[in-house]
Enzyme design. Sequence first.
Site, PDB file in Angstrom:
ATOM      1  CD  GLU A  50      -1.418  -2.117   1.567  1.00 50.37           C
ATOM      2  OE1 GLU A  50      -0.807  -2.730   1.535  1.00 50.37           O
ATOM      3  OE2 GLU A  50      -2.251  -3.144   1.657  1.00 50.37           O
ATOM      4  CG  PHE A 112     -10.289  -9.734  11.173  1.00 50.54           C
ATOM      5  CD1 PHE A 112      -8.744 -10.606  11.003  1.00 50.54           C
ATOM      6  CD2 PHE A 112     -10.381  -9.966   9.306  1.00 50.54           C
ATOM      7  CE1 PHE A 112      -8.072 -10.343  10.254  1.00 50.54           C
ATOM      8  CE2 PHE A 112      -9.326  -9.908   9.044  1.00 50.54           C
ATOM      9  CZ  PHE A 112      -7.614 -10.501   8.787  1.00 50.54           C
ATOM     10  CD  GLN A 113      -7.507  -7.221   7.610  1.00 50.94           C
ATOM     11  OE1 GLN A 113      -8.588  -6.622   6.480  1.00 50.94           O
ATOM     12  NE2 GLN A 113      -6.380  -8.016   7.112  1.00 50.94           N
ATOM     13  CE  LYS A 162     -17.800  -6.570   3.098  1.00 53.77           C
ATOM     14  NZ  LYS A 162     -16.723  -7.488   2.538  1.00 53.77           N
ATOM     15  CG  MET A 478      22.442  12.409   3.555  1.00 51.86           C
ATOM     16  SD  MET A 478      24.642  13.064   2.969  1.00 51.86           S
ATOM     17  CE  MET A 478      22.783  13.672   2.174  1.00 51.86           C
TER      18      MET A 478
END
Lengths: 586, 163
Positions: A50, A112-113, A162, A478
């Site tokens: 993502e 969940f999630q 959802k 760096m």
Amino acid sequence: MEISGAEIVVRCLAEEGVEFIFGYPGGAVLEIYDAIFKQNKVKHVLVRHEQGAVHAADGYSRSSQKIGVALVTSGPGATNAITGIATAYMDSIPMVILSGQVPTPAIGLDAFQEVDMVGITRPCVKHNILVKDVKDLASAIKKAFYIATTGRPGPVVVDIPKDVTIAKTEFHYPASVQMRSYNPPSKGHPGQIKKAVNLMLEAKRPMVYVGGGAVLANASEQVTELVRMLGFPCTNTLMGLGAYPGTDPLFVGMLGMHGTYEANLSMHYCDVLIAIGARFDDRVVSVPQQFLSSPKKIIHIDIDPSSIAKRVKVDIPIVGNVREVLDEMLSLLKQSKERPDATALASWWKQIDEWRAPNSLYYQPSDELIKPQYVIQKLYELTGGEAFVTSDVGQHQMWAAQYYKFAKPRRWINSGGLGTMGFGLPAAMGVQLANPDADVVCVTGEASIQMCIQELSTCKQYHVPVKIVNLNNRYLGMVRQWQEFFYGNRYSESYMDALPDFVKLAESYGHVGMRIEQPADVEGALREALKLKERLVFMDFITDQTENVFPMVQNGKGLNQMDLPPHMRNLQQGTVAKERDYGNLS
Amino acid sequence: MRHILSILVENEAGALSRVVGLFSARGYNIDSLTVSTTEDPTLSRMTIVTNGSDDIIEQITKQLNKLIEVVKLIDLNESDHIERELMLIKVRATGKDRDEMKRMSDIFRGRIIDVTEKTYTIELTGTSQKLDAFIEAVDRAVILETVRTGASGIGRGERILKI
């Protein structure tokens, strides 16, 4: 006719003219993915992580005047997107991120999630909205696009549970948005603009300092006209590169921590500074008092009032859209017969040219080791400053910024504010999809590229032929440079052992891989890669491990206290910076 | 310096946390904060007491104005204003303290709103300084519990904060 929330989402995107969504499916967004499946207006690009989706949408936004859209699922999908969102926020990139959420009755029950996306993103978005009723969905998405693209742009998150994607309602896409609490400024205050123009005309040692705001406002043309009309020296910040053409004689190079000698000294010793869409951040002005120790009057044009007088106090603040303010200034200047004092300006330019003469970007060429700067120089020559160049973060980013002379705005795509390693490759994907016929080059290092290397797979799936220039010095360059300068050469955890064979890696993803170990082969490899228009080419340049980025302004130092490259070390002892009387140049 | 900011925000879920989050994220102080809906149910009004140099207060107001849900705000310190805070204080009221607490309450124009054999609960309104003064004036040992609302403020005269 009533349609589902999921269909509303897709219809809204089509109404906004969205061409691509960058995303990754999951439980909470399955309805939306089903709606995507059933239409063909909006194309979906399936990334591999993502973070890549958000960076790709970001690159898409930066390199075009269209808006990038990302779609992620709830929970880990949402949290993986955070780095991308924060990256866009720091650089004020307009974007809309749609995130799935658990069904409304499950919110707050540790489902969940489940993650509080609105809560987590609050400090790194311009705005975010949790849609709890399908009837509010279309207007929320409309608002998101409106907020993201107006005023000082930024990412907006729309969190969609959802059950809202399943519920049905009539679809009406609002034609416009009116918000009593959000009215971004456009035109600057006419009195302030007039005062600013008068001050510019009085300047003896003027300096124009142009930041990313000028790029975002599409004000490059106005900046260029203003600078040329007045004959003032101009510098671009890291985010502003391309806003003023990099090869123009009035351009003194990038300024700041790794700015050129002439840009930093002109910035420090000017008497009138015109700051355009720039925010005096700590990589440009490390210590405000130090910066103001050489007295100067400052004009600051910015659309965000909170950017003005945040770090450096200014004399003439102008809140407004940079392009509109510059248009006003230009029309005033055209009406006026006055011009800046030519003698003073000539004397100022004489000084600047003296600073420019030793070429602070000079590096010792080598026949044995590939100098990273040389690779960028060749890349610039072969693409004529016309390529889109994305970068990751570190030494390679600074070299790309220093040695690639950007002719146009929106061609230099990097994470300037957040400094996100892993940005370059996914961003290049978005850039290439927005500009299918252009040369898109990702300048990266062997450490950065590994942070989002999985997107090589996405590039294969969607035939994205970006060219990867990997400046491979086997170090977190760096970090190594800072350890060399400030930590007694103790290279703690900055050496990359066990690197993959990037050629084989690229090949295993179905791309072309090249390893380049000799300076003599650099140009040929670049030429060959750029010819392969249809293929992604991964060029692994094995570079000099000891090369450092110069000039360098250390934290806490003034712009007139640079660490200079070896050939200028005698200058650093103060023959230029200390003994000259800058106050009486005119 | 102490400043009182009055802020009208959209009466929406999350608006309060946006404001509070801004203060903590940018390292600004909140001395007190009150919030409630107004006569217009779509708007809430917050009063935030903060402190900082003029530069910091300027940044705070600019950053607050940037929040999408902030409709309007004023710094009450920019002109005359009235400030009130409510305190409920429960004190021990036995023996000689019983008369003493009644007297103190009267002096500060408080009202005793709950009485038991051993305690008084006193309601006191005024500026935050006045409430501080009351606490200073009574013997710490008799204070059983205090609760304060934080300051609310309004401009004096015809100056109003309205959209």
